[in-house]
Structures are given as C-alpha cells and as structure tokens.
Enzyme design. Structure first.
Site, PDB file in Angstrom:
ATOM      1  N   LYS A   1       0.873  -1.190   0.000  1.00  0.00           N
ATOM      2  CA  LYS A   1       0.000   0.000   0.000  1.00  0.00           C
ATOM      3  C   LYS A   1       0.896   1.221   0.000  1.00  0.00           C
ATOM      4  O   LYS A   1       2.043   1.164   0.474  1.00  0.00           O
ATOM      5  CB  LYS A   1      -0.890   0.020   1.251  1.00  0.00           C
TER       6      LYS A   1
HETATM    7  P1  NAD Z   1     -13.232   7.306  -2.972  1.00  0.00           P
HETATM    8  O1  NAD Z   1     -12.255   8.382  -2.765  1.00  0.00           O
HETATM    9  O2  NAD Z   1     -13.720   7.058  -4.360  1.00  0.00           O
HETATM   10  O3  NAD Z   1     -14.509   7.545  -2.028  1.00  0.00           O
HETATM   11  C1  NAD Z   1     -14.450   7.734  -0.655  1.00  0.00           C
HETATM   12  C2  NAD Z   1     -15.816   8.254  -0.209  1.00  0.00           C
HETATM   13  O4  NAD Z   1     -15.884   8.275   1.204  1.00  0.00           O
HETATM   14  C3  NAD Z   1     -16.106   9.666  -0.690  1.00  0.00           C
HETATM   15  O5  NAD Z   1     -17.431   9.736  -1.146  1.00  0.00           O
HETATM   16  C4  NAD Z   1     -15.942  10.502   0.582  1.00  0.00           C
HETATM   17  O6  NAD Z   1     -16.712  11.685   0.541  1.00  0.00           O
HETATM   18  C5  NAD Z   1     -16.445   9.523   1.604  1.00  0.00           C
HETATM   19  N1  NAD Z   1     -16.065   9.796   2.974  1.00  0.00           N
HETATM   20  C6  NAD Z   1     -14.866  10.138   3.486  1.00  0.00           C
HETATM   21  N2  NAD Z   1     -14.952  10.281   4.831  1.00  0.00           N
HETATM   22  C7  NAD Z   1     -16.233  10.006   5.170  1.00  0.00           C
HETATM   23  C8  NAD Z   1     -16.954   9.964   6.399  1.00  0.00           C
HETATM   24  N3  NAD Z   1     -16.377  10.192   7.555  1.00  0.00           N
HETATM   25  N4  NAD Z   1     -18.279   9.628   6.374  1.00  0.00           N
HETATM   26  C9  NAD Z   1     -18.893   9.346   5.210  1.00  0.00           C
HETATM   27  N5  NAD Z   1     -18.251   9.361   4.021  1.00  0.00           N
HETATM   28  C10 NAD Z   1     -16.952   9.688   4.000  1.00  0.00           C
HETATM   29  O7  NAD Z   1     -12.592   5.983  -2.346  1.00  0.00           O
HETATM   30  P2  NAD Z   1     -12.923   4.474  -2.663  1.00  0.00           P
HETATM   31  O8  NAD Z   1     -11.935   3.995  -3.664  1.00  0.00           O
HETATM   32  O9  NAD Z   1     -14.363   4.303  -2.896  1.00  0.00           O
HETATM   33  O10 NAD Z   1     -12.494   3.818  -1.257  1.00  0.00           O
HETATM   34  C11 NAD Z   1     -13.401   3.750  -0.160  1.00  0.00           C
HETATM   35  C12 NAD Z   1     -12.979   2.600   0.730  1.00  0.00           C
HETATM   36  O11 NAD Z   1     -12.983   1.406  -0.070  1.00  0.00           O
HETATM   37  C13 NAD Z   1     -11.561   2.708   1.294  1.00  0.00           C
HETATM   38  O12 NAD Z   1     -11.523   2.105   2.552  1.00  0.00           O
HETATM   39  C14 NAD Z   1     -10.737   1.902   0.317  1.00  0.00           C
HETATM   40  O13 NAD Z   1      -9.530   1.431   0.880  1.00  0.00           O
HETATM   41  C15 NAD Z   1     -11.707   0.786   0.026  1.00  0.00           C
HETATM   42  N6  NAD Z   1     -11.417   0.053  -1.193  1.00  0.00           N
HETATM   43  C16 NAD Z   1     -11.460   0.660  -2.405  1.00  0.00           C
HETATM   44  C17 NAD Z   1     -11.148  -0.088  -3.539  1.00  0.00           C
HETATM   45  C18 NAD Z   1     -11.203   0.511  -4.915  1.00  0.00           C
HETATM   46  O14 NAD Z   1     -10.952  -0.222  -5.892  1.00  0.00           O
HETATM   47  N7  NAD Z   1     -11.543   1.764  -5.085  1.00  0.00           N
HETATM   48  C19 NAD Z   1     -10.799  -1.427  -3.429  1.00  0.00           C
HETATM   49  C20 NAD Z   1     -10.803  -2.024  -2.164  1.00  0.00           C
HETATM   50  C21 NAD Z   1     -11.111  -1.265  -1.064  1.00  0.00           C
END
Ligand code: NAD
Length: 419
Positions: A109
């Site tokens: 990461k």
């Molecule tokens: P992203 O940046 O696209 O979205 C994150 C979202 O969370 C945004 O809408 C933001 O406004 C919101 N957010 C932030 N703090 C918040 C809070 N306190 N309360 C409510 N909403 C809040 O990110 P993503 O890629 O969707 O990642 C989100 C989670 O999913 C992370 O934990 C990431 O590690 C995990 N994840 C993502 C992927 C991927 O392929 N994108 C894969 C595995 C895991």
C-alpha cells in the site's frame, strides 16, 4: 462528518486480527515471525512547487508487506490522515486479501499525507510524479504494482505509468492497474470493487434467506466503492434508503434514486442537498434499521461507542478496516453477519490482477468475460470463507483471515528461509 471515526490505530487492529486468526489456526511461532511483519517500508519526502510559487514538502509512503506469493500489490491513498501505521495496516490486509481470492500477488500500500481537495490538478500531477520517482526503485510490473485508493483515480495511475515509463525509456503499462482503458486499463476495473461487494452480498443474502429485492440498505461513503455497490443494489431491486459522503447524509424511507444521486455527485461533488431526500446525521445513518449496511468510507468508522447502535442484519465491508475489534465483538454478540473487508472488497484487486495479466499478454478481454470471472472468484472465496466459519465456529473475519494467512503460511513454509 469525520466525527464518527474512532482514533483506533489501524495497524494495531490489523495485528489483533492476525493474532486472533493465527491463534485459532495454531500457527507456529516461526511462521508467524516470517509472515506477520512488512518486508519493506519506504518513507519519502515529496517537494512540490505549488501554484502560488511556494514549495511544499509532503510525506509519502510505500509499504510492501509481502511478496511471498507474487508481486506486492496495493493502492495509493491521498488523504490528510495518511500515516505510516495506516499504510502498514492497509498493506497487511492486502496480503491476506490477495490470498483469500487466491490470486498470485502479495500485499502493498502507498499514500501521501495531503489534502487533495485543496490542490489543483497541476499540483496533484507534480506531487504524483515526484512521489513516483521517489518510490521508483521498488515498484515495477514484477515487483510492486500500485492502483487507485481513496482520492486517487485512473488519472493518477496514468501519471505514475508515464513517469515510470519515461524513466525506463519505453511504455510499461503493467506497472499500475486501474489505468484508463486507452493506456492498457481493463474493462470493468472501475466498477470492480462495487461488483465484488455486490457478489458477496448476494451470497450472504442467500445464506441468510434474505431476498435482495426489497432489502433495505444504508451506504456510508459514496465514492468508487460505495456508489457502484449502491447502483448494483438499486438495479437488483433493493431499497437504498440512506447514503453519506464527507459532506453529509441523505435519507428517503422509500429508497433514494441512486442513478440520479450519482449524477448529482458527479456534477457538484457531494450528496448533500439531494432534492428527493431529507438530511440526516452520520450517526443516524449507522443506526438505521436496515437489512444491509455498507461502510464504504474509511477505517474505524464503527467502534466501541457507536457499534451497539447498529441495527443492520448484514454489514458488507466495502471499506478497509471500517470496524474496530471492539465493534466486531459487539456486533457479533448481536448476531450481525459481517462480510469482512478482505473478502468483501477483493473485487478491486481481482480485476487489477486481470488487468495485469492482460497487460503482460498484450491481449484484452471483453467486459462480459471479466464480470463472469470476477463473480466466480468472489463467490468461490465467499464459499471458502463460509465453510471455515461454519466448520470452526469462528467469526467470518477470523475465517477470512485463516484462509488468507493459511495460504501465505503454506507458501512461506514451502519456500523456506533465505539464505
Ligand atoms: P473514494 O475516494 O472514491 O470515495 C471515498 C468516499 O468516502 C467519498 O465519497 C468521501 O466523501 C467519503 N467519505 C470520506 N470520509 C467520510 C466519512 N467520515 N463519512 C462518510 N463518508 C466519507 O474511495 P474508494 O476507492 O471508494 O475507497 C473507499 C474505501 O474502499 C476505502 O476504505 C478503500 O480502501 C476501500 N477500497 C477501495 C477499492 C477501490 O478499488 N476503489 C478497493 C478495495 C477497497
């Protein structure tokens, strides 16, 4: 909206998860020593000329937790809360996650402590390129392959790919996944995490005899993972009654129109103010009586202080580490069925693996093949984890960790120790 987040240290949580599973497995001390700790941790200074002419020095990280089963693999996060401990935790979870879905990758990461929302595109590009050059000696298609995570996207990956390729002298698309299609990205990668979350929710609903059609859903976090999961649930006839992002929470007891909410968010960058909904507070979303709660924001959002308020029947962890161990214990005692992060959100890295395979072969697959293979991988992994959960009478989280840790332990035992 960050008030709902606990200060629990994500790395402590990752270590506690590891120990709980390793204890149940009776894993010997030597194997634990070999697989528990990160292999390599790099901290870099990232000086960037800002648009106002001043230089700001950011701090970036890349942690490779394991390369035992293949190249290290994991996303890059841009967020003010990024710390070395957070990156170590996320890298550790990537190792077990890749093993749970049985793809030949280890875990890594990266991240930069920054506030991307306050930076221009030019500043983000310069920061990304300088960070790439700083971690360049340890990344590569056979070594360590970054991907998008919170507040990074396919454009960020394009800058990393270009910086890496310019340094090597030829185009090397396989150095990152989650790239734009025009640069060797894979069809289906953008929606892969949400699709994978959806496949595991389908399995959980089948196991618990909950019809997905008409099921009520609350989604915390409306970015890549959260919005696509919400869209697929909406398409399947579920009622997504509440959604939040970092700007606010919206609620409609009859179900939100998710395509319209996604459209609004793409135009104005927030869910707050969605016309066909009423505003609610973050703690009200978590306490919403619903069939499925999807935490899809950041770590530690459900913890000792708010865990007992949760009234969902299923928690699908689209985010990494959204529950602290204290919340886990509370929810388990309440009989909530948890689809743990290293299983639930593994669709992203699975299609990243497909992307890497396509880049290496210079041969690209059709979207329907990708969706079919992804669904197969996710449902096989769900069944494998559920089997351990039922046979050993352990939580789904411990079962998933047992599966992932067990596969890495087997690989390290067969490889032996060098020299
Ligand atoms: P992203 O940046 O696209 O979205 C994150 C979202 O969370 C945004 O809408 C933001 O406004 C919101 N957010 C932030 N703090 C918040 C809070 N306190 N309360 C409510 N909403 C809040 O990110 P993503 O890629 O969707 O990642 C989100 C989670 O999913 C992370 O934990 C990431 O590690 C995990 N994840 C993502 C992927 C991927 O392929 N994108 C894969 C595995 C895991």
């Amino acid at each position: 909206m960050l008030t709902t987040v606990s200060q629990a240290n994500a790395y402590d949580v990752a270590m506690e998860n590891f120990d709980s599973a390793a204890d149940v497995m009776g894993l010997d001390k030597n194997t634990r020593e070999m697989i528990k700790w990160p292999e390599r941790m790099l901290t870099v200074g990232v000086p960037v000329r800002m648009d106002d002419g001043n230089i700001h020095r950011f701090t970036g990280y890349r942690v490779q937790h394991s390369s035992v089963r293949g190249p290290a693999k994991g996303g890059i996060r841009y967020h003010p809360q990024v710390s070395l401990d957070e990156v170590k935790a996320l890298a550790t979870w990537m190792t077990w996650k890749c093993a749970v879905v049985n793809i030949p990758f280890g875990g890594a990461k990266g991240g930069i402590t920054c506030d991307p929302k306050k930076m221009s595109q030019g500043e983000l590009e310069r920061m990304t390129r300088r960070y790439t050059s700083a971690i360049l000696p340890i990344i590569g298609p056979e070594q360590d392959i970054p991907a998008p995570d919170v507040y990074t996207n396919s454009q960020t990956m394009a800058w990393i790919m270009d910086t890496y390729s310019m340094t090597k002298g030829y185009a090397i698309p396989g150095v990152v996944t989650g790239k734009p299609i025009s640069l060797g990205g894979s069809l289906g990668r953008n929606e892969a995490t949400g699709r994978g979350v959806f496949s595991t929710i389908e399995c959980a609903c089948e196991h618990l005899h909950i019809p997905l059609k008409g099921a009520t859903v609350a989604v915390q976090g409306f970015g890549n993972a959260g919005s696509i999961t919400a869209q697929l649930l909406f398409d399947a006839g579920a009622k997504v009654v509440a959604v939040s992002d970092s700007t606010g929470c919206v609620y409609n007891k009859n179900g939100l129109n998710i395509p319209e909410l996604i459209h609004m968010k793409s135009l104005c960058g927030h869910v707050d103010g969605f016309p066909e909904a009423e505003p609610i507070l973050p703690h009200e979303l978590l306490a919403m009586p619903c069939d499925i709660l999807v935490p899809a924001a950041l770590e530690n959002t459900i913890h000792a202080d708010n865990g007992s308020a949760v009234r969902a029947r299923i928690i699908a962890e689209a985010a990494n580490g959204p529950l602290t161990p204290a919340a886990d214990r509370i929810l388990e005692s309440k009989g909530v069925f948890i689809i743990p992060d290293i299983l639930c959100n593994a669709g992203g890295v699975t299609v990243s693996y497909f992307e890497w395979v396509q880049d290496e072969q210079h041969l690209f697959w059709e979207a329907r093949d990708i969706y079919k293979r992804l669904d197969h991988v996710m449902k096989t992994a769900f069944r494998d984890v559920l089997k351990i959960h039922l046979e050993h009478n352990v939580s789904m989280r411990i079962a998933a960790n047992m599966l992932g840790i067990g596969r890495v332990a087997e690989a390290v035992q067969i490889r032996g120790i060098y020299p």
